[in-house]
Scaffold this motif. Sequence first.
Motif, PDB file in Angstrom:
ATOM      1  N   PHE A  17       0.421  -0.899  -0.002  1.00 11.64           N
ATOM      2  CA  PHE A  17      -0.119  -0.125   0.241  1.00 11.64           C
ATOM      3  C   PHE A  17       0.740   1.245   0.262  1.00 11.64           C
ATOM      4  N   VAL A  20       2.430   0.986   2.206  1.00 12.98           N
ATOM      5  CA  VAL A  20       4.016  -0.269   3.826  1.00 12.98           C
ATOM      6  C   VAL A  20       3.920  -1.061   2.844  1.00 12.98           C
ATOM      7  N   GLY A  43      -1.831  -6.176  12.254  1.00 15.91           N
ATOM      8  CA  GLY A  43      -1.109  -5.830  11.975  1.00 15.91           C
ATOM      9  C   GLY A  43       0.094  -6.197  11.066  1.00 15.91           C
ATOM     10  N   LYS A 340     -10.495   6.729  16.027  1.00 16.75           N
ATOM     11  CA  LYS A 340     -11.254   7.066  14.624  1.00 16.75           C
ATOM     12  C   LYS A 340     -12.140   7.774  14.500  1.00 16.75           C
ATOM     13  N   ARG A 397      -4.919  10.024   8.149  1.00 14.67           N
ATOM     14  CA  ARG A 397      -5.847   8.724   7.513  1.00 14.67           C
ATOM     15  C   ARG A 397      -5.595   7.112   6.603  1.00 14.67           C
ATOM     16  N   HIS A 398      -4.515   7.998   6.218  1.00 17.42           N
ATOM     17  CA  HIS A 398      -3.307   7.170   5.641  1.00 17.42           C
ATOM     18  C   HIS A 398      -2.631   6.636   6.622  1.00 17.42           C
ATOM     19  N   LEU A 399      -2.373   7.054   7.649  1.00 18.20           N
ATOM     20  CA  LEU A 399      -0.993   6.190   8.717  1.00 18.20           C
ATOM     21  C   LEU A 399      -1.054   5.411   9.604  1.00 18.20           C
ATOM     22  N   SER A 400      -0.601   4.441   9.186  1.00 18.32           N
ATOM     23  CA  SER A 400      -1.009   3.372  10.664  1.00 18.32           C
ATOM     24  C   SER A 400      -1.495   3.611  12.436  1.00 18.32           C
TER      25      SER A 400
ATOM     26  N   MET B   1       0.877  -2.672   8.813  1.00 19.22           N
ATOM     27  CA  MET B   1      -0.352  -2.388   9.053  1.00 19.22           C
ATOM     28  C   MET B   1      -1.207  -1.585   7.665  1.00 19.22           C
ATOM     29  N   LEU B   2      -1.827  -1.583   7.522  1.00 20.48           N
ATOM     30  CA  LEU B   2      -3.440  -0.991   5.971  1.00 20.48           C
ATOM     31  C   LEU B   2      -3.052   0.279   6.613  1.00 20.48           C
ATOM     32  N   PRO B   3      -3.191   0.669   5.219  1.00 19.12           N
ATOM     33  CA  PRO B   3      -2.889   2.538   5.732  1.00 19.12           C
ATOM     34  C   PRO B   3      -4.085   2.809   6.134  1.00 19.12           C
ATOM     35  N   SER B   4      -4.901   2.217   6.086  1.00 22.71           N
ATOM     36  CA  SER B   4      -6.831   2.603   6.351  1.00 22.71           C
ATOM     37  C   SER B   4      -7.752   1.982   6.138  1.00 22.71           C
ATOM     38  N   SER B   5      -8.573   2.086   6.315  1.00 20.74           N
ATOM     39  CA  SER B   5      -9.875   1.372   6.617  1.00 20.74           C
ATOM     40  C   SER B   5     -10.620   1.234   5.523  1.00 20.74           C
ATOM     41  N   PRO B   8      -8.395   0.680  -0.014  1.00 17.68           N
ATOM     42  CA  PRO B   8      -6.702   0.641  -1.169  1.00 17.68           C
ATOM     43  C   PRO B   8      -6.794   0.187  -2.447  1.00 17.68           C
TER      44      PRO B   8
END
Lengths: 503, 328
Positions: A17, A20, A43, A340, A397-400, B1-5, B8
């Motif tokens: 991603f 990441v 994760g 969140k 929101r793009h961060l872990s 970790m995924l960047p967001s929910s 993607p």
Amino acid sequence: MSSVPPALRFAHLAMEFPGVKALDDVSFSVEAGSIHALMGENGAGKSTLLKILSGAYQPSAGQVAIAGQVRPPASTATVLQAGVAVIYQELHLVPEMSVAENIYLGNLPHRRGWINRHALAQAARRQLARIGESIEPDVKVRQLPLAQRQMVEIAKALSRGARILAFDEPTSSLSDREVQRLFTIIRDLRADGCAILYVSHRMEEVFALCDRLTILRDGHHVTTCALATITRDDVVQKMVGRTLENVFQYTPRALKGPGLSVHGIAGPGLTAPCTWAAQAGEIFGCFGLVGAGRSELLRLIFGATRKTAGSISVGGRPVTVHSPRDAIAAGIVLCPEDRKKEGIIPGRSVLENINLSARRRTARGGVLINENWERTNAEARISQLRVRTPSAQQLIRHLSGGNQQKVILGRWLSENVKVILLDEPTRGIDIGAKSEVYAIMQTLARAGVCVIMVSSEIPEVLGVADRIAVMRSGQIAAVLERAEANAEILLRLALPVENSPPP
Amino acid sequence: MLPSSSSPPTASTSRGVGVVLWLDQAGMLLVLAILFTGCALGVDNFLSWVNLRGLALSVSMTGMVACTMLFCLAAGDFDLSIGSVVACAGVIAAVVMNRTQSITLGVLSALLLGAVVGFTNGFIVAKLKINALITTLATMQIVRGCALIICGGTAVGIQLEPFFALGNSSILGLPTPVWITIACFVIFSLVLNRTVFGRDTLAVGGNAEAAHLAGIPVARVKMAIFTLQGIMAALAGIVLASKYTSGQPNALTAFELDVISACVLGGVSLTGGVGSMAFVIAGVLIMGIVQNAMNLLNVDSFYQYVARGGILLIAVLFDRWKRRHPAN
């Protein structure tokens, strides 16, 4: 190895991603007629792997092979046809439709478009009988308890001829009896020759149920072995990559006089007034089961919920707190449990999220943003807390999860903090970030901040806190010294007393 | 970790994401440029100075009020009462000027009306926690009714001629209302980007609970936004009254929909937290150009409704598509 190809093989899977690597060169096989556990911290890449298996994601590199055949780029529909079913934590059922309709969703028996209700009910009953269920096929799924919905999901998978079943934390909301029942069904499926991939973080279950085990850590494959050849301690160490004592890094600290004291505080979520005092430089743990009133207590202290009685003092001086603004002005800050929903502004940058509160103090005339200060401050917090982000302009929101938590900590370190309230500060973040958060807590405490940490993880409270308040049914059950606390005592104090009315 | 929910990118959608990213940056400004060029080439008289001047004048009302509507939308609310406030402010300005023979008093009383209506909206939405749609739907009708009651249902001619200069004079060849609109664009753009209030607005719209827990006075921010919105609508009402030389109780029905359409068309998110003045300017101009071109091409006004509705629908669908495929 036998010459028969494995039922399911992952070969050099990678998934990237932006910024990441969720999976990096992961290879292992799942044999037919075996239950294969997949373990790893949050994760580690378990969910990503399942999503690749189900066809929801396409891997950046590598392949999935089913019975030796390399699967072409797949969609969720073609994956089902290939006999693969993934059963997620949140079940994919239509609540307003009947059990039978759900089992045959998209595949309803019909004659010229008219559904043959009788044949449908018969077929559904047959599928359910295969797993020993006797749910009425005409009942709406909405009316079923969760455990039975899961059975419907399994029946649905089997009705499509699934031979490879993956379960994602299937027991997270089941009772012990329901878990045993599910295990029986999974064992029957194994006896039937199905290949089962079982994702769980519950050690007991994995050792009770599974034959083989694969551990992932930070997207990498750590090991695949027979469960008989590995101990629980080994599993933990391989998942975590280090031993647990290192994670907490506890060192005794000097206390520096009065920190936060609450006196007779009462309000929604509490059943009795709470009184306790934590010192400056202390890490004060607060343990309790879900619904014990821990988060509610923090919200009352922070002024997020209006308290009905009681007083608060910081550093020995009484303070008046009617709102979060008052609390922040008094040096009390809160990192909320649900990052969140309550912590981050998802659509704004890291810089904006860090300066959200402190900009009120630094703005010119209280009105005009001081852009230089904001940029410098954001950079300073990012490097101080080692937030992993391409830049301060990146959307948060793009961060872990772990990095989002660090940004929220950074928001508060930009203020003049005397008391920091942390509500489940390590929930949903990976082990590396966890240990960094613990280190930050220790540093803060050593600098004279009073750290209050609410947690429902026993090892965490025992590992980090100097003293531990145990909450039960909306009140403080006891306050323990670090030396006198252990897991058993904490649990005994936290469990509701027999015959007491429910909170 | 995924960047967001949020979803993607996968191989199947990464091309789509690239397109969105590009569209997001170039945005509606690009659409505006294409539309303008198309009209310049395809529509006779479009490029004439008289027409462009008229075009600018025709969007000046929408532009003024869209500035504060941007704040409303960015904070996650919206305001339907503005059309009524414009009309009522015009009527009040006219009545007060005729009674007192004072331009200042007329203007001030109209602005006061706007502030009071706006504050009431804000108080009900932020403090009493009533949905903004219902609240402003109610005040929209109340204020329109008040305008009709005050003047007995007919337009009020204004007797103070110097007042007409506001809506009918020109400065450096551009009508004064256009200058006022440009000034609003500049001022509110600065307020949005450079003040604590502006950044708080976006934070409140992005996540109200998190903003509250970060010490942002959420209710106060919302009340300030609605009050500003009322004042800007009243200002538009004053300019309009000057242009028409009278207070018109039936002026600008469905004005609120034009303003919201323009904002959404420009790319301001209806769910809050996202917005910039460039979006609003682009949206206002696109609406204006489409309308202007249809007039020049003698499109029947019945068809104009259909066209405008269609454009709005496309813009909203685009907004939704953008949210489903967030660009990284």
